[in-house]
Design an enzyme around this catalytic site. Structure first.
Site, PDB file in Angstrom:
ATOM      1  N   GLY A   8      -7.036  12.826   6.647  1.00  0.00           N
ATOM      2  CA  GLY A   8      -6.381  12.484   5.505  1.00  0.00           C
ATOM      3  C   GLY A   8      -5.689  13.961   4.858  1.00  0.00           C
ATOM      4  O   GLY A   8      -5.322  14.789   3.993  1.00  0.00           O
ATOM      5  N   GLY A  11      -2.151  16.267   3.741  1.00  0.00           N
ATOM      6  CA  GLY A  11      -1.896  15.507   2.018  1.00  0.00           C
ATOM      7  C   GLY A  11      -1.446  16.303   0.895  1.00  0.00           C
ATOM      8  O   GLY A  11      -1.890  17.438   1.570  1.00  0.00           O
ATOM      9  N   GLN A  12      -1.532  15.819  -0.415  1.00  0.00           N
ATOM     10  CA  GLN A  12      -1.318  16.591  -1.010  1.00  0.00           C
ATOM     11  C   GLN A  12      -2.676  17.301  -1.583  1.00  0.00           C
ATOM     12  O   GLN A  12      -2.536  18.292  -2.007  1.00  0.00           O
ATOM     13  CB  GLN A  12      -0.511  15.933  -2.584  1.00  0.00           C
ATOM     14  CG  GLN A  12      -0.666  16.362  -3.329  1.00  0.00           C
ATOM     15  CD  GLN A  12      -0.198  16.197  -4.864  1.00  0.00           C
ATOM     16  OE1 GLN A  12      -0.305  14.516  -4.871  1.00  0.00           O
ATOM     17  NE2 GLN A  12       0.227  16.750  -5.722  1.00  0.00           N
ATOM     18  N   ASP A  34      -5.497  14.421  10.665  1.00  0.00           N
ATOM     19  CA  ASP A  34      -5.226  13.346   9.651  1.00  0.00           C
ATOM     20  C   ASP A  34      -4.396  12.502  11.122  1.00  0.00           C
ATOM     21  O   ASP A  34      -4.315  12.615  11.919  1.00  0.00           O
ATOM     22  CB  ASP A  34      -3.741  14.127   9.185  1.00  0.00           C
ATOM     23  CG  ASP A  34      -2.735  13.619   7.833  1.00  0.00           C
ATOM     24  OD1 ASP A  34      -3.380  14.214   6.864  1.00  0.00           O
ATOM     25  OD2 ASP A  34      -2.291  12.242   7.996  1.00  0.00           O
ATOM     26  N   ILE A  35      -3.362  11.303  10.428  1.00  0.00           N
ATOM     27  CA  ILE A  35      -2.994  10.175  11.236  1.00  0.00           C
ATOM     28  C   ILE A  35      -1.618  10.893  11.891  1.00  0.00           C
ATOM     29  O   ILE A  35      -0.859  10.210  13.106  1.00  0.00           O
ATOM     30  CB  ILE A  35      -3.205   8.984  11.018  1.00  0.00           C
ATOM     31  CG1 ILE A  35      -2.444   8.060  12.128  1.00  0.00           C
ATOM     32  CG2 ILE A  35      -1.255   8.788   9.418  1.00  0.00           C
ATOM     33  CD1 ILE A  35      -2.520   6.668  11.463  1.00  0.00           C
ATOM     34  N   ARG A  36      -1.264  12.154  11.110  1.00  0.00           N
ATOM     35  CA  ARG A  36       0.142  12.418  11.177  1.00  0.00           C
ATOM     36  C   ARG A  36      -0.167  13.495  12.447  1.00  0.00           C
ATOM     37  O   ARG A  36      -1.035  14.399  12.339  1.00  0.00           O
ATOM     38  CB  ARG A  36       0.716  13.326  10.301  1.00  0.00           C
ATOM     39  CG  ARG A  36       1.233  11.944   9.022  1.00  0.00           C
ATOM     40  CD  ARG A  36       2.209  12.380   7.864  1.00  0.00           C
ATOM     41  NE  ARG A  36       1.160  12.799   6.567  1.00  0.00           N
ATOM     42  CZ  ARG A  36       1.940  13.197   5.849  1.00  0.00           C
ATOM     43  NH1 ARG A  36       2.542  14.109   5.583  1.00  0.00           N
ATOM     44  NH2 ARG A  36       0.765  13.878   5.043  1.00  0.00           N
ATOM     45  N   ASP A  53      -7.295   9.194  13.101  1.00  0.00           N
ATOM     46  CA  ASP A  53      -7.035   7.545  12.343  1.00  0.00           C
ATOM     47  C   ASP A  53      -8.301   7.795  11.926  1.00  0.00           C
ATOM     48  O   ASP A  53      -8.819   7.028  12.992  1.00  0.00           O
ATOM     49  CB  ASP A  53      -6.286   6.716  13.781  1.00  0.00           C
ATOM     50  CG  ASP A  53      -5.890   5.341  12.723  1.00  0.00           C
ATOM     51  OD1 ASP A  53      -6.891   5.600  11.640  1.00  0.00           O
ATOM     52  OD2 ASP A  53      -5.576   4.046  13.238  1.00  0.00           O
ATOM     53  N   TYR A 142      -4.599  -0.821  -4.387  1.00  0.00           N
ATOM     54  CA  TYR A 142      -4.899   0.974  -3.945  1.00  0.00           C
ATOM     55  C   TYR A 142      -6.623   0.309  -5.151  1.00  0.00           C
ATOM     56  O   TYR A 142      -7.535   1.072  -5.042  1.00  0.00           O
ATOM     57  CB  TYR A 142      -4.279   2.230  -4.492  1.00  0.00           C
ATOM     58  CG  TYR A 142      -4.670   3.127  -5.066  1.00  0.00           C
ATOM     59  CD1 TYR A 142      -5.117   3.829  -4.022  1.00  0.00           C
ATOM     60  CD2 TYR A 142      -4.172   3.429  -6.299  1.00  0.00           C
ATOM     61  CE1 TYR A 142      -5.188   5.065  -3.635  1.00  0.00           C
ATOM     62  CE2 TYR A 142      -4.931   4.742  -6.364  1.00  0.00           C
ATOM     63  CZ  TYR A 142      -5.326   5.367  -4.857  1.00  0.00           C
ATOM     64  OH  TYR A 142      -5.956   7.078  -5.328  1.00  0.00           O
ATOM     65  N   LYS A 146     -10.258   1.320  -4.516  1.00  0.00           N
ATOM     66  CA  LYS A 146     -10.653   2.377  -4.978  1.00  0.00           C
ATOM     67  C   LYS A 146     -12.171   1.758  -5.425  1.00  0.00           C
ATOM     68  O   LYS A 146     -12.788   2.707  -5.519  1.00  0.00           O
ATOM     69  CB  LYS A 146     -10.414   3.142  -6.193  1.00  0.00           C
ATOM     70  CG  LYS A 146      -9.171   4.015  -5.287  1.00  0.00           C
ATOM     71  CD  LYS A 146      -9.707   5.138  -4.873  1.00  0.00           C
ATOM     72  CE  LYS A 146      -8.316   5.788  -3.944  1.00  0.00           C
ATOM     73  NZ  LYS A 146      -9.754   6.846  -2.772  1.00  0.00           N
TER      74      LYS A 146
HETATM   75  P1  NAD Z   1      -1.575  11.827   0.424  1.00  0.00           P
HETATM   76  O1  NAD Z   1      -1.307  10.751   0.074  1.00  0.00           O
HETATM   77  O2  NAD Z   1      -1.094  12.666  -0.145  1.00  0.00           O
HETATM   78  O3  NAD Z   1      -2.926  11.800   1.540  1.00  0.00           O
HETATM   79  C1  NAD Z   1      -3.089  10.796   2.483  1.00  0.00           C
HETATM   80  C2  NAD Z   1      -3.408  11.836   3.522  1.00  0.00           C
HETATM   81  O4  NAD Z   1      -4.203  10.440   3.952  1.00  0.00           O
HETATM   82  C3  NAD Z   1      -1.796  11.771   4.605  1.00  0.00           C
HETATM   83  O5  NAD Z   1      -1.490  13.156   4.712  1.00  0.00           O
HETATM   84  C4  NAD Z   1      -1.443  10.853   5.195  1.00  0.00           C
HETATM   85  O6  NAD Z   1      -0.894  11.176   6.837  1.00  0.00           O
HETATM   86  C5  NAD Z   1      -3.261  10.412   5.730  1.00  0.00           C
HETATM   87  N1  NAD Z   1      -3.512   8.853   6.499  1.00  0.00           N
HETATM   88  C6  NAD Z   1      -3.290   7.538   6.150  1.00  0.00           C
HETATM   89  N2  NAD Z   1      -3.236   6.758   6.788  1.00  0.00           N
HETATM   90  C7  NAD Z   1      -4.646   7.876   7.571  1.00  0.00           C
HETATM   91  C8  NAD Z   1      -5.253   7.215   8.981  1.00  0.00           C
HETATM   92  N3  NAD Z   1      -4.967   5.733   8.949  1.00  0.00           N
HETATM   93  N4  NAD Z   1      -5.941   8.245   9.212  1.00  0.00           N
HETATM   94  C9  NAD Z   1      -5.948   9.540   8.441  1.00  0.00           C
HETATM   95  N5  NAD Z   1      -5.348   9.791   7.782  1.00  0.00           N
HETATM   96  C10 NAD Z   1      -4.842   9.148   7.074  1.00  0.00           C
HETATM   97  O7  NAD Z   1      -3.069  11.708  -0.289  1.00  0.00           O
HETATM   98  P2  NAD Z   1      -3.358  12.659  -1.560  1.00  0.00           P
HETATM   99  O8  NAD Z   1      -3.069  13.043  -2.984  1.00  0.00           O
HETATM  100  O9  NAD Z   1      -3.958  13.895  -0.721  1.00  0.00           O
HETATM  101  O10 NAD Z   1      -5.188  12.031  -2.086  1.00  0.00           O
HETATM  102  C11 NAD Z   1      -6.097  12.315  -1.364  1.00  0.00           C
HETATM  103  C12 NAD Z   1      -7.132  11.407  -2.040  1.00  0.00           C
HETATM  104  O11 NAD Z   1      -7.402  11.878  -3.106  1.00  0.00           O
HETATM  105  C13 NAD Z   1      -7.357   9.906  -1.395  1.00  0.00           C
HETATM  106  O12 NAD Z   1      -8.177   9.679  -1.640  1.00  0.00           O
HETATM  107  C14 NAD Z   1      -6.730   9.823  -2.951  1.00  0.00           C
HETATM  108  O13 NAD Z   1      -6.838   7.996  -2.721  1.00  0.00           O
HETATM  109  C15 NAD Z   1      -7.195  10.505  -4.236  1.00  0.00           C
HETATM  110  N6  NAD Z   1      -6.693  10.822  -5.312  1.00  0.00           N
HETATM  111  C16 NAD Z   1      -5.180  11.347  -5.596  1.00  0.00           C
HETATM  112  C17 NAD Z   1      -4.976  11.584  -6.880  1.00  0.00           C
HETATM  113  C18 NAD Z   1      -3.479  12.839  -6.237  1.00  0.00           C
HETATM  114  O14 NAD Z   1      -2.673  12.312  -7.417  1.00  0.00           O
HETATM  115  N7  NAD Z   1      -3.012  12.625  -5.576  1.00  0.00           N
HETATM  116  C19 NAD Z   1      -5.551  10.917  -7.582  1.00  0.00           C
HETATM  117  C20 NAD Z   1      -6.165  10.182  -7.808  1.00  0.00           C
HETATM  118  C21 NAD Z   1      -7.271   9.813  -6.095  1.00  0.00           C
END
Ligand code: NAD
Length: 320
Positions: A8, A11-12, A34-36, A53, A142, A146
């Site tokens: 992943g 992502g953010q 990443d999947i993307r 994935d 969700y 978790k």
């Molecule tokens: P995000 O949604 O920005 O990024 C998640 C990434 O996972 C994306 O790039 C997506 O393409 C990828 N993804 C989705 N399905 C996939 C798959 N099947 N295989 C591989 N990649 C896949 O999320 P984030 O904010 O970067 O969160 C990262 C972690 O932190 C997560 O576990 C999230 O639950 C946790 N988290 C985030 C926040 C927040 O505020 N951002 C808060 C609490 C916990």
């Protein structure tokens, strides 16, 4: 020097964790996945990238056979609001993906990082402050994934001797990548809209108090926990970490100190409002402080000033 794989990664969180890991271990030793496909000019680009994935265990296993990995940072997930819209996908990615990572990691004897969230709590949890060890009965899919994920990690550690560690991230605020469909996304969108339009319409009500954290603190917490002396860790997984808590109206007021003309409006989304109301107002992070020395560096005022400075002059991403 370690070899690490990040799922992943686009992502953010990954957009900032991957560069931090590459600075620590060397760009070529950090495999971003990443999947993307990766976007041009993405900061995670400067180093190896693989499409993966996480629900495909054979593909994950193949990467462990190609690279001599010491650690996996498992960030791939479907976040809160998106999980409510696509619960089957969220279950598959959040649960099967995690199970796959734990299984391949235990066989390869890799260290694992798994983020949890304030979403692991629910309406019956004490909300102010939320203790480290407390009632966890979330009412979102969700949140269910978790809590189940926290328990699965707790099971793998003693059962298989797996060094798996994790944090309960608060809502994360950052400027590198847009947020991925969570309930605290407003706290990122507000900055982009304030700078571009001088106004923002918030999908949460003005008094909705939630724990928040600026991304540099979250990245430092992640790196510090993974390096912590295991003998001092009584919890290992799912540490509460806190920086500051705020409501949308308090964040707007802080932005108005820098941009006095900024205007805030509200159009409440009932789904995300209900999710937010089931979450903590403030986290008790005394276990993280005692067991591995956690201390935040950014509060609401310093985060706001830094976000506005970093974003000024930058293009607004399409998603904001
Ligand atoms: P995000 O949604 O920005 O990024 C998640 C990434 O996972 C994306 O790039 C997506 O393409 C990828 N993804 C989705 N399905 C996939 C798959 N099947 N295989 C591989 N990649 C896949 O999320 P984030 O904010 O970067 O969160 C990262 C972690 O932190 C997560 O576990 C999230 O639950 C946790 N988290 C985030 C926040 C927040 O505020 N951002 C808060 C609490 C916990």
């Amino acid at each position: 020097m370690k070899w690490v794989l990040v799922t992943g990664a686009l992502g953010q969180v990954g957009s900032e964790l991957v560069p931090a890991l590459r600075a620590a271990f060397g760009a070529e030793r950090v495999i971003a996945t990443d999947i993307r496909p990766f976007a041009p000019n993405h900061p995670a680009l400067e180093g190896p990238f693989e499409r993966l994935d996480c629900t495909d265990r054979a593909a994950l296993q193949a990467l462990l056979e190609r690279y001599p990995l010491d650690a996996i940072y498992h960030l791939a997930a479907i976040l809160s609001a998106r999980a409510e819209a696509q619960p089957e996908l969220a279950w598959r990615v959040n649960m099967e993906g995690l199970h796959n990572v734990l299984e391949v990691a235990r066989r390869a004897r890799c260290q694992v990082f798994v983020p949890s969230s304030i979403a692991a709590f629910g309406p019956s949890t004490p909300h102010d402050p939320t203790p480290q060890d407390t009632i966890q009965r979330p009412n979102t899919l969700y949140g269910v994934t978790k809590v189940a994920g926290e328990l699965l990690c707790d099971y793998y550690a003693p059962r298989f001797g797996l060094d798996v560690r994790g944090l309960r991230y608060p809502g994360l605020i950052s400027y590198t990548a847009p947020p991925g469909g969570g309930t605290t996304d407003y706290a990122v969108e507000i900055f982009h809209q304030a700078l571009k339009y001088g106004q923002y319409t918030c999908f949460l009500g003005p008094d909705t108090r939630l724990p928040m954290m600026y991304m540099p603190d979250a990245i430092r917490a992640t790196l510090e926990l993974m390096q912590a002396d295991p003998k001092r860790l009584l919890h290992r997984n799912a540490f509460n970490i806190a920086a500051f808590s705020c409501t949308p109206s308090e964040l707007a007021a802080e932005i108005q100190k820098h941009r006095p003309d900024f205007k805030m409006y509200y159009a409440i989304d009932p789904v995300r409002q209900a999710i937010a109301e089931s979450w903590p107002h403030r986290l008790d992070d005394s276990a993280a402080r005692a067991e591995w020395g956690w201390r935040p560096q950014f509060d609401l005022a310093s985060m706001t000033a830094d976000m506005l400075e970093k974003l000024s002059g930058r293009a607004v991403p399409k998603e904001a």
